[in-house]
Scaffold this motif. Sequence first.
Motif, PDB file in Angstrom:
ATOM      1  N   ALA A   1      32.707  62.081  56.220  1.00 56.21           N
ATOM      2  CA  ALA A   1      33.308  63.361  56.445  1.00 56.21           C
ATOM      3  C   ALA A   1      33.639  64.030  57.908  1.00 56.21           C
ATOM      4  O   ALA A   1      32.745  63.052  59.188  1.00 56.21           O
ATOM      5  CB  ALA A   1      31.668  64.781  56.488  1.00 56.21           C
ATOM      6  N   TRP A   2      35.005  64.208  58.120  1.00 51.52           N
ATOM      7  CA  TRP A   2      35.020  63.953  59.726  1.00 51.52           C
ATOM      8  C   TRP A   2      35.349  65.710  59.831  1.00 51.52           C
ATOM      9  O   TRP A   2      35.657  65.965  59.741  1.00 51.52           O
ATOM     10  CB  TRP A   2      36.112  63.554  60.411  1.00 51.52           C
ATOM     11  N   THR A   3      34.243  65.917  61.251  1.00 48.99           N
ATOM     12  CA  THR A   3      33.661  67.376  61.825  1.00 48.99           C
ATOM     13  C   THR A   3      35.710  67.559  62.664  1.00 48.99           C
ATOM     14  O   THR A   3      36.014  66.597  63.667  1.00 48.99           O
ATOM     15  CB  THR A   3      32.504  67.512  62.734  1.00 48.99           C
TER      16      THR A   3
ATOM     17  N   GLN B   1      45.856  65.345  64.963  1.00 47.64           N
ATOM     18  CA  GLN B   1      44.341  65.215  65.884  1.00 47.64           C
ATOM     19  C   GLN B   1      43.682  64.908  65.037  1.00 47.64           C
ATOM     20  O   GLN B   1      43.072  64.506  65.144  1.00 47.64           O
ATOM     21  CB  GLN B   1      45.078  66.403  66.898  1.00 47.64           C
ATOM     22  N   ALA B   2      43.569  65.346  63.189  1.00 43.97           N
ATOM     23  CA  ALA B   2      42.856  65.107  62.817  1.00 43.97           C
ATOM     24  C   ALA B   2      42.590  63.791  62.402  1.00 43.97           C
ATOM     25  O   ALA B   2      41.423  62.761  62.373  1.00 43.97           O
ATOM     26  CB  ALA B   2      42.745  66.179  61.626  1.00 43.97           C
ATOM     27  N   ALA B   3      44.153  62.892  62.327  1.00 50.98           N
ATOM     28  CA  ALA B   3      43.990  61.217  61.614  1.00 50.98           C
ATOM     29  C   ALA B   3      43.879  60.808  63.680  1.00 50.98           C
ATOM     30  O   ALA B   3      42.564  60.565  63.519  1.00 50.98           O
ATOM     31  CB  ALA B   3      45.642  61.071  62.107  1.00 50.98           C
ATOM     32  N   GLY B   4      43.281  60.978  64.487  1.00 54.40           N
ATOM     33  CA  GLY B   4      42.928  60.274  65.621  1.00 54.40           C
ATOM     34  C   GLY B   4      41.723  60.639  65.106  1.00 54.40           C
ATOM     35  O   GLY B   4      40.896  59.817  66.582  1.00 54.40           O
ATOM     36  N   LYS B   5      40.838  61.398  64.746  1.00 56.91           N
ATOM     37  CA  LYS B   5      39.678  61.230  64.765  1.00 56.91           C
ATOM     38  C   LYS B   5      39.166  59.979  64.113  1.00 56.91           C
ATOM     39  O   LYS B   5      38.252  59.547  64.393  1.00 56.91           O
ATOM     40  CB  LYS B   5      38.967  62.925  63.883  1.00 56.91           C
ATOM     41  N   ILE B   6      39.695  59.759  62.976  1.00 60.36           N
ATOM     42  CA  ILE B   6      39.373  58.357  62.607  1.00 60.36           C
ATOM     43  C   ILE B   6      39.589  57.235  63.958  1.00 60.36           C
ATOM     44  O   ILE B   6      38.844  56.136  63.858  1.00 60.36           O
ATOM     45  CB  ILE B   6      40.300  57.910  61.056  1.00 60.36           C
TER      46      ILE B   6
END
Length: 366
Positions: free
Chosen positions: A295-297, A306-311
């Motif tokens: 899970a990614w917050t 930007q969600a991909a950049g969380k990874i």
Amino acid sequence: MKLGIVGLPNVGKSTLFNSLTKAGAESANYPFCTIEPNIGIVAVPDERLKLLGDMYQSRKVTPAVIEFVDIAGLVKGASKGEGLGNQFLSNIREVDAIVHVVRCFEDGDVVHVDGSVDPLRDIETINLELIFSDLEILERRMSKTAKGARMDKTLAKEMGLLERLKEWLEAGNLALTFEVGEDEDEAAWFKEYNLLTAKPVIFAANVGEEDLADDGASNNGVQAVRSFAADTGSEVFAISARIEQEIAELDEEEKAMFLEDLGVKESGLEKLIRASYHLLGLQSFLTAGEDETRAWTIKIGTKAPQAAGKIHTDFERGFIKAEVVNYKDLLEYGSLSAAREKGLVGMEGKEYVVQDGDVILFRFNV
């Protein structure tokens, strides 16, 4: 996400921290037993992760986490260095939101630092100390800015903001309720000041066991806190630190039975996490596979790159497409390819706004 747990001595703050994190922070019936801020990392409970991990037989299942900081007990005069005040103020500056534990229970065996239980007075005590600290920050900034304000229009503009803010705080208001407006410069300066009273607040109303089943509805103290919180856009939930302490010792099955016996649907930790996500505008997306389900917050409104950049930053830099499926559809059909055949997997581009519960496979090229 980093949450600072604050409260006056003997309101149940460290007991609550201990039970939330099982970190065993020393808890005793006298002020300042929490001298160094204790830090605990807590996994965010998420049933979706377990279900997806089981489906893929993932070697690793990684939940989102919240960092809790138990900040040293505060008393009147903390901004002037009373008690452990200065240390309190520097620790609290680093957090995303403040969890303010407020005592709403009566117990003759646990002394209150002010001699009686009055949640609104306790809130005012801490808020005043935070306001005083913020005023010191503004005054230091003003003395620095004033020197060049006569010759520099930008500095003169900032000086105007500082004066308005100072007047607002001196009237006993919180920076949280100060309206910056749409001016980009002012918004940037306001953020840079990192004022304590601008931080979002969640009130944890610490009640006795008898007030848990109706979520503190029949507790006058809790109702007073709810009324106060409504004016500042803060969150409130009722919790019993003592009950949380008992729950912390149980396994999942025993915990569910214990909560059911109390007539309570969710634990204090679950209430707190829900309130935190809501207050800070957060949600989770998921990645799933044989190696890892995770899970990614992210902030609500985050776009796919930007969600991909969380990874990984490479995922954002080389973003091509995102294969997106809702976790319920994925669980129902048992695999990404089966969900794809049913037309339930979207190929999304850079403008796609990620939704809570999306399971995403990112395509990228660096």
